[in-house]
Design a protein around this motif. Structure first.
Motif, PDB file in Angstrom:
ATOM      1  N   LEU A  56      41.877   3.936 -23.648  1.00  0.00           N
ATOM      2  CA  LEU A  56      41.003   3.051 -24.419  1.00  0.00           C
ATOM      3  C   LEU A  56      39.539   3.323 -24.090  1.00  0.00           C
ATOM      4  O   LEU A  56      38.682   3.311 -24.988  1.00  0.00           O
ATOM      5  N   PHE A  57      39.230   3.582 -22.813  1.00  0.00           N
ATOM      6  CA  PHE A  57      37.860   3.933 -22.437  1.00  0.00           C
ATOM      7  C   PHE A  57      37.402   5.195 -23.178  1.00  0.00           C
ATOM      8  O   PHE A  57      36.283   5.260 -23.700  1.00  0.00           O
ATOM      9  N   VAL A  58      38.268   6.208 -23.201  1.00  0.00           N
ATOM     10  CA  VAL A  58      37.926   7.461 -23.888  1.00  0.00           C
ATOM     11  C   VAL A  58      37.712   7.201 -25.370  1.00  0.00           C
ATOM     12  O   VAL A  58      36.751   7.693 -25.984  1.00  0.00           O
ATOM     13  N   TRP A  59      38.619   6.436 -25.975  1.00  0.00           N
ATOM     14  CA  TRP A  59      38.539   6.110 -27.403  1.00  0.00           C
ATOM     15  C   TRP A  59      37.227   5.387 -27.715  1.00  0.00           C
ATOM     16  O   TRP A  59      36.529   5.743 -28.673  1.00  0.00           O
ATOM     17  N   CYS A  60      36.876   4.388 -26.912  1.00  0.00           N
ATOM     18  CA  CYS A  60      35.668   3.606 -27.166  1.00  0.00           C
ATOM     19  C   CYS A  60      34.404   4.439 -26.950  1.00  0.00           C
ATOM     20  O   CYS A  60      33.411   4.280 -27.673  1.00  0.00           O
ATOM     21  N   ARG A  61      34.448   5.307 -25.968  1.00  0.00           N
ATOM     22  CA  ARG A  61      33.292   6.203 -25.729  1.00  0.00           C
ATOM     23  C   ARG A  61      33.091   7.127 -26.922  1.00  0.00           C
ATOM     24  O   ARG A  61      31.950   7.361 -27.368  1.00  0.00           O
ATOM     25  N   TRP A  62      34.194   7.632 -27.450  1.00  0.00           N
ATOM     26  CA  TRP A  62      34.129   8.534 -28.594  1.00  0.00           C
ATOM     27  C   TRP A  62      33.637   7.809 -29.847  1.00  0.00           C
ATOM     28  O   TRP A  62      32.841   8.333 -30.621  1.00  0.00           O
ATOM     29  N   ARG A  63      34.100   6.555 -30.038  1.00  0.00           N
ATOM     30  CA  ARG A  63      33.742   5.790 -31.236  1.00  0.00           C
ATOM     31  C   ARG A  63      32.445   4.999 -31.076  1.00  0.00           C
ATOM     32  O   ARG A  63      31.977   4.384 -32.039  1.00  0.00           O
ATOM     33  N   GLY A  64      31.879   4.999 -29.874  1.00  0.00           N
ATOM     34  CA  GLY A  64      30.648   4.251 -29.647  1.00  0.00           C
ATOM     35  C   GLY A  64      30.848   2.743 -29.654  1.00  0.00           C
ATOM     36  O   GLY A  64      29.965   1.990 -30.092  1.00  0.00           O
ATOM     37  N   ILE A  65      32.006   2.289 -29.167  1.00  0.00           N
ATOM     38  CA  ILE A  65      32.338   0.860 -29.150  1.00  0.00           C
ATOM     39  C   ILE A  65      32.027   0.295 -27.776  1.00  0.00           C
ATOM     40  O   ILE A  65      32.510   0.796 -26.764  1.00  0.00           O
ATOM     41  N   ALA A  66      31.232  -0.759 -27.722  1.00  0.00           N
ATOM     42  CA  ALA A  66      30.840  -1.375 -26.455  1.00  0.00           C
ATOM     43  C   ALA A  66      31.917  -2.344 -25.993  1.00  0.00           C
ATOM     44  O   ALA A  66      32.341  -3.224 -26.748  1.00  0.00           O
ATOM     45  N   LEU A  67      32.359  -2.179 -24.752  1.00  0.00           N
ATOM     46  CA  LEU A  67      33.374  -3.064 -24.186  1.00  0.00           C
ATOM     47  C   LEU A  67      32.781  -4.151 -23.295  1.00  0.00           C
ATOM     48  O   LEU A  67      33.430  -5.180 -23.061  1.00  0.00           O
ATOM     49  N   PHE A  68      31.575  -3.947 -22.788  1.00  0.00           N
ATOM     50  CA  PHE A  68      31.022  -4.859 -21.785  1.00  0.00           C
ATOM     51  C   PHE A  68      29.790  -5.618 -22.280  1.00  0.00           C
ATOM     52  O   PHE A  68      29.097  -6.242 -21.486  1.00  0.00           O
ATOM     53  N   ARG A  69      29.527  -5.561 -23.569  1.00  0.00           N
ATOM     54  CA  ARG A  69      28.405  -6.314 -24.121  1.00  0.00           C
ATOM     55  C   ARG A  69      28.750  -7.802 -24.134  1.00  0.00           C
ATOM     56  O   ARG A  69      29.854  -8.203 -24.496  1.00  0.00           O
ATOM     57  N   ARG A  70      27.802  -8.650 -23.753  1.00  0.00           N
ATOM     58  CA  ARG A  70      28.040 -10.088 -23.736  1.00  0.00           C
ATOM     59  C   ARG A  70      28.176 -10.631 -25.154  1.00  0.00           C
ATOM     60  O   ARG A  70      27.297 -10.419 -25.991  1.00  0.00           O
ATOM     61  N   ASP A  71      29.286 -11.320 -25.420  1.00  0.00           N
ATOM     62  CA  ASP A  71      29.497 -11.894 -26.747  1.00  0.00           C
ATOM     63  C   ASP A  71      30.190 -13.254 -26.674  1.00  0.00           C
ATOM     64  O   ASP A  71      30.684 -13.764 -27.682  1.00  0.00           O
ATOM     65  N   GLY A  72      30.245 -13.834 -25.466  1.00  0.00           N
ATOM     66  CA  GLY A  72      30.857 -15.148 -25.323  1.00  0.00           C
ATOM     67  C   GLY A  72      32.369 -15.156 -25.328  1.00  0.00           C
ATOM     68  O   GLY A  72      32.986 -16.225 -25.428  1.00  0.00           O
ATOM     69  N   SER A  73      32.990 -13.986 -25.185  1.00  0.00           N
ATOM     70  CA  SER A  73      34.459 -13.910 -25.275  1.00  0.00           C
ATOM     71  C   SER A  73      35.144 -13.807 -23.912  1.00  0.00           C
ATOM     72  O   SER A  73      36.378 -13.723 -23.864  1.00  0.00           O
ATOM     73  N   LEU A  74      34.387 -13.819 -22.813  1.00  0.00           N
ATOM     74  CA  LEU A  74      34.962 -13.500 -21.512  1.00  0.00           C
ATOM     75  C   LEU A  74      36.120 -14.415 -21.130  1.00  0.00           C
ATOM     76  O   LEU A  74      37.215 -13.940 -20.820  1.00  0.00           O
ATOM     77  N   TRP A  75      35.896 -15.725 -21.131  1.00  0.00           N
ATOM     78  CA  TRP A  75      36.928 -16.623 -20.627  1.00  0.00           C
ATOM     79  C   TRP A  75      38.138 -16.655 -21.548  1.00  0.00           C
ATOM     80  O   TRP A  75      39.282 -16.691 -21.086  1.00  0.00           O
ATOM     81  N   ALA A  76      37.911 -16.622 -22.848  1.00  0.00           N
ATOM     82  CA  ALA A  76      39.035 -16.569 -23.788  1.00  0.00           C
ATOM     83  C   ALA A  76      39.799 -15.254 -23.632  1.00  0.00           C
ATOM     84  O   ALA A  76      41.033 -15.216 -23.700  1.00  0.00           O
ATOM     85  N   GLY A  77      39.058 -14.164 -23.386  1.00  0.00           N
ATOM     86  CA  GLY A  77      39.700 -12.871 -23.194  1.00  0.00           C
ATOM     87  C   GLY A  77      40.532 -12.825 -21.929  1.00  0.00           C
ATOM     88  O   GLY A  77      41.637 -12.270 -21.911  1.00  0.00           O
ATOM     89  N   LEU A  78      40.004 -13.415 -20.851  1.00  0.00           N
ATOM     90  CA  LEU A  78      40.766 -13.457 -19.598  1.00  0.00           C
ATOM     91  C   LEU A  78      42.020 -14.311 -19.753  1.00  0.00           C
ATOM     92  O   LEU A  78      43.079 -13.998 -19.170  1.00  0.00           O
ATOM     93  N   LEU A  79      41.948 -15.385 -20.534  1.00  0.00           N
ATOM     94  CA  LEU A  79      43.127 -16.209 -20.796  1.00  0.00           C
ATOM     95  C   LEU A  79      44.195 -15.394 -21.526  1.00  0.00           C
ATOM     96  O   LEU A  79      45.371 -15.406 -21.139  1.00  0.00           O
ATOM     97  N   ALA A  80      43.782 -14.669 -22.563  1.00  0.00           N
ATOM     98  CA  ALA A  80      44.733 -13.830 -23.294  1.00  0.00           C
ATOM     99  C   ALA A  80      45.325 -12.763 -22.384  1.00  0.00           C
ATOM    100  O   ALA A  80      46.519 -12.470 -22.441  1.00  0.00           O
TER     101      ALA A  80
END
Length: 296
Positions: A56-80
């Motif tokens: 997934l890291f390789v895929w996101c690097r290739w597609r230019g997708i940010a995984l660590f940008r703040r968007d208010g999803s942290l706690w909901a994401g950790l719950l999931a």
């Protein structure tokens, strides 16, 4: 980022993708079974998520997708992520205490949790009585198909299977209830597989599983397939679909997975294809049609 255009029904693309995913997930059960003599169960679950996270890291690097940008999803994401990890912990531990067929029946109660709880948070996803009938038909078909191999169970293993199904359903519920579908499918998947990779690695070590990598070529190949196709590609597609289609309608398709597992067991392991299995496939198909039937 443009808002995701959600649909209120499944189109041909969605149905085709779901069937392919369920086919692979059914095959994956066979792959896990073939690898168990060499790779302990919880270690399998952890390592496939480790591999998928790296992909997934390789895929996101290739597609230019940010995984660590703040968007208010942290706690909901950790719950999931926690719910996702708990599901697999109970699946693999449950297999130590009950037969695969018994655990499968309890695991596939997950769509009932989705159907019952998602409409509480998302009013547009409630099911009509006819759709509930379809859901029940699909579940009965799974029980019917697996009834001949229901021996060798225990109350402890059955409870773990039921909890695994609950956590699977609650993962989907949490994603829809917290509107995690607003973030990219890649980031949504990252929360789940990264959390599982870390937490189940710890669980595996705590259980005393031996982390040896002296595997056969077949085991290495199967683990690569589990990570690349199973935990990465198929789950990424599933996250993408949760953001675009009703969760209550796509969840019913998972009833196909254990039946595909039986079919692949017949093809790859020489297990018998019985009239019961064929009848069950037909009943699951009927249930899926009922759940996805659009009102006049």
């Amino acid at each position: 980022m443009n808002p995701v255009q959600r649909k209120d029904h499944l189109d041909g693309l969605a149905i085709g993708i779901l069937v392919l995913c369920c086919m692979f997930w059914g095959l994956q059960q066979i792959l896990v079974k073939l690898t168990l003599p060499e790779v302990p169960p919880v270690m399998q679950a952890a390592l496939r998520c480790v591999g998928a996270t790296l992909l997934l890291f390789v895929w996101c690097r290739w597609r230019g997708i940010a995984l660590f940008r703040r968007d208010g999803s942290l706690w909901a994401g950790l719950l999931a992520g926690a719910l996702f990890a708990a599901e697999f912990a109970f699946i693999y531990q449950g297999l130590l205490h009950t037969s695969a067929s018994r655990l499968t029946v309890f695991l596939y109660t997950s769509p009932f949790w989705v159907a019952a709880l998602v409409p509480v948070f998302v009013k547009s996803e409630h099911l009509r009585p006819l759709q509930w009938l379809g859901l029940v038909c699909a579940f009965i078909a799974v029980v019917f198909a697996l009834r001949e191999g229901m021996g060798g169970g225990s109350a402890r293993g059955d409870l773990m299977g039921l909890l695994a199904g609950a956590f699977w359903g609650l993962t989907t519920v949490s994603i829809r209830a917290t509107n995690l579908t607003r973030i990219s499918p890649e980031k949504l998947l990252f929360y789940q597989i990264a959390f599982t990779a870390v937490s189940l690695s710890g669980v595996s070590l705590a259980l005393g599983e031996t982390w040896s990598f002296n595997w056969s070529r077949m085991a290495w190949t199967i683990m690569a397939v589990q990570a690349g196709v199973g935990a990465f590609a198929s789950y990424l597609v599933w996250m993408w679909m949760l953001g675009r289609y009703p969760a209550t309608k796509i969840s019913v398709f998972v009833f196909l997975t254990p039946l595909f597992a039986l079919l692949f067991g017949a093809l790859l392991l020489g297990e018998a294809v019985t009239p019961t299995l064929l009848a069950s496939l037909a009943l699951v198909a009927a249930g899926i049609v009922l759940v996805n039937r659009r009102p006049a």
